[in-house]
Write an enzyme that holds these catalytic residues in place. Structure first.
Site, PDB file in Angstrom:
ATOM      1  CD  GLU A  62      -2.646   1.298   2.613  1.00 52.17           C
ATOM      2  OE1 GLU A  62      -2.263   0.718   3.642  1.00 52.17           O
ATOM      3  OE2 GLU A  62      -3.705   1.954   2.571  1.00 52.17           O
ATOM      4  CE  LYS A 135      -7.549   1.701   3.328  1.00 54.16           C
ATOM      5  NZ  LYS A 135      -6.333   2.299   3.929  1.00 54.16           N
ATOM      6  CB  CYS A 176      -4.648  -1.358   4.453  1.00 51.96           C
ATOM      7  SG  CYS A 176      -3.677  -1.369   5.975  1.00 51.96           S
TER       8      CYS A 176
HETATM    9  O1  LIG Z   1      -6.785  -1.400  10.467  1.00 50.42           O
HETATM   10  C1  LIG Z   1      -5.734  -1.015  10.931  1.00 50.42           C
HETATM   11  O2  LIG Z   1      -5.439  -1.160  12.114  1.00 50.42           O
HETATM   12  C2  LIG Z   1      -4.710  -0.338  10.062  1.00 50.42           C
HETATM   13  C3  LIG Z   1      -5.277   0.045   8.739  1.00 50.42           C
HETATM   14  C4  LIG Z   1      -4.334   0.819   7.902  1.00 50.42           C
HETATM   15  O3  LIG Z   1      -3.220   1.067   8.259  1.00 50.42           O
HETATM   16  C5  LIG Z   1      -4.761   1.251   6.580  1.00 50.42           C
HETATM   17  O4  LIG Z   1      -5.923   1.080   6.209  1.00 50.42           O
HETATM   18  O5  LIG Z   1      -3.919   1.765   5.842  1.00 50.42           O
END
Ligand SMILES: O=C(O)CCC(=O)C(=O)O
Length: 299
Positions: A62, A135, A176
């Site tokens: 990411e 996303k 993510c």
């Molecule tokens: O869900 C999480 O704890 C981290 C999510 C995250 O870092 C993201 O979505 O980029």
């Protein structure tokens, strides 16, 4: 009987846990240099190629061309597919003959627009984009004294799913925080996916607690392979990524965990395993969709 041999069921997958800094040019050229190294050691012309695989799929983290932080997204954002990063990736996949899930980059919807997304592009060996995913669940959390992150301050959420087929792999994409939402994984599973890919950048608070657990959860829910790819951990950066890019198999077992440093890991995935697990523990046929919507909890 389709007569598939086990040979036909494999895809070689490489996760590149890349060190990401502040220079976009350097991030992109570093990623491409590392991909060259992976292809020379593990690509179809390398001594390690077994003949079980037709293709090599490489996956980036990411936000691989920009620091991960809301204050950076506008500066680093590009339109897709005509921005700098896409141009470089298109040339690279052609040169290397690989499929590439290009983690994510901050995307500007159209030139001059202020609408930004966190977007994954997928590339074929001929240099074309075969998938694009924005996303859907933005990373907005607030854990006092630990971490506050509000992607929605600068990003908009995507509203569409993207699945792509590469050989035997039917790949559903998330990014993510999306991994926390089992609904997304379930939709992909119901649509025939057997591999879920989540470029991600968990942090040092939620990473140790949830990163592996969530992947194992999604893998057991869907009886699919799950892969995550994080930037390498850099203790000096404002956002310290957890690392630990991994692949979980359809049983929920950890096949590989890349730890924290810059590195890459390579595995051959056999999609016949998904069918075996799904036949042996047939949860998808045992779901009680006939009653879930009408059930009421009584206290
Ligand atoms: O869900 C999480 O704890 C981290 C999510 C995250 O870092 C993201 O979505 O980029």
């Amino acid at each position: 009987m389709l007569g598939y041999s086990s040979v036909m069921r494999h895809l070689r997958v490489a996760l590149l846990q890349l060190k990401v800094g502040k220079s976009k040019q350097e991030n992109v050229s570093r990623a491409i240099d590392k991909l060259r190294g992976i292809v020379s050691d593990h690509g179809p012309k390398s001594p390690s190629w077994t003949g079980k695989n037709k293709n090599l799929l490489c996956i980036l983290p990411e936000c691989f061309n920009s620091p991960y932080g809301v204050k950076y997204f506008n500066e680093y954002a590009e339109t897709i597919p005509d921005g700098f990063t896409c141009n470089e990736l298109s040339k690279a996949v052609k040169e290397l003959g690989i499929y590439l899930i290009a983690g994510s980059i901050p995307e500007r919807e159209t030139a001059g627009s202020s609408t930004l997304y966190n977007t994954c592009t997928v590339w074929a060996p001929d240099g074309t984009i075969i998938g694009k995913y924005r996303k859907m669940h933005l990373f907005d959390i607030d854990i006092p004294g630990q971490i506050r992150f509000q992607e929605s301050e600068t990003l908009s959420p995507g509203n569409a799913l993207t699945a792509i087929q590469i050989d035997e792999a039917k790949i559903g994409l998330g990014i993510c925080y999306d991994m926390r939402f089992e609904e997304l994984a379930r939709i992909y599973r119901n649509d025939g996916c057997n591999f879920l890919v989540y470029p991600g950048a968990f942090n040092m608070t939620t990473g140790p607690l949830h990163w592996t657990l969530l992947q194992q959860g999604r893998a057991t829910d869907t009886q699919s392979y799950v892969a995550t790819v994080s930037p390498a951990r850099d203790e000096s950066s404002e956002y310290v990524a957890y690392g630990h890019s991994s692949i979980i198999d359809p049983w929920g077992a950890i096949m590989v965990d890349a730890d924290a440093e810059e590195t890459y890991v390579v595995k051959d995935l056999d999609f016949g395993v998904c069918e075996k697990v799904r036949a042996q523990i047939p949860i998808s046929k045992q779901r009680r969709e006939d009653i879930y919507k009408t059930l009421k909890v009584t206290f």
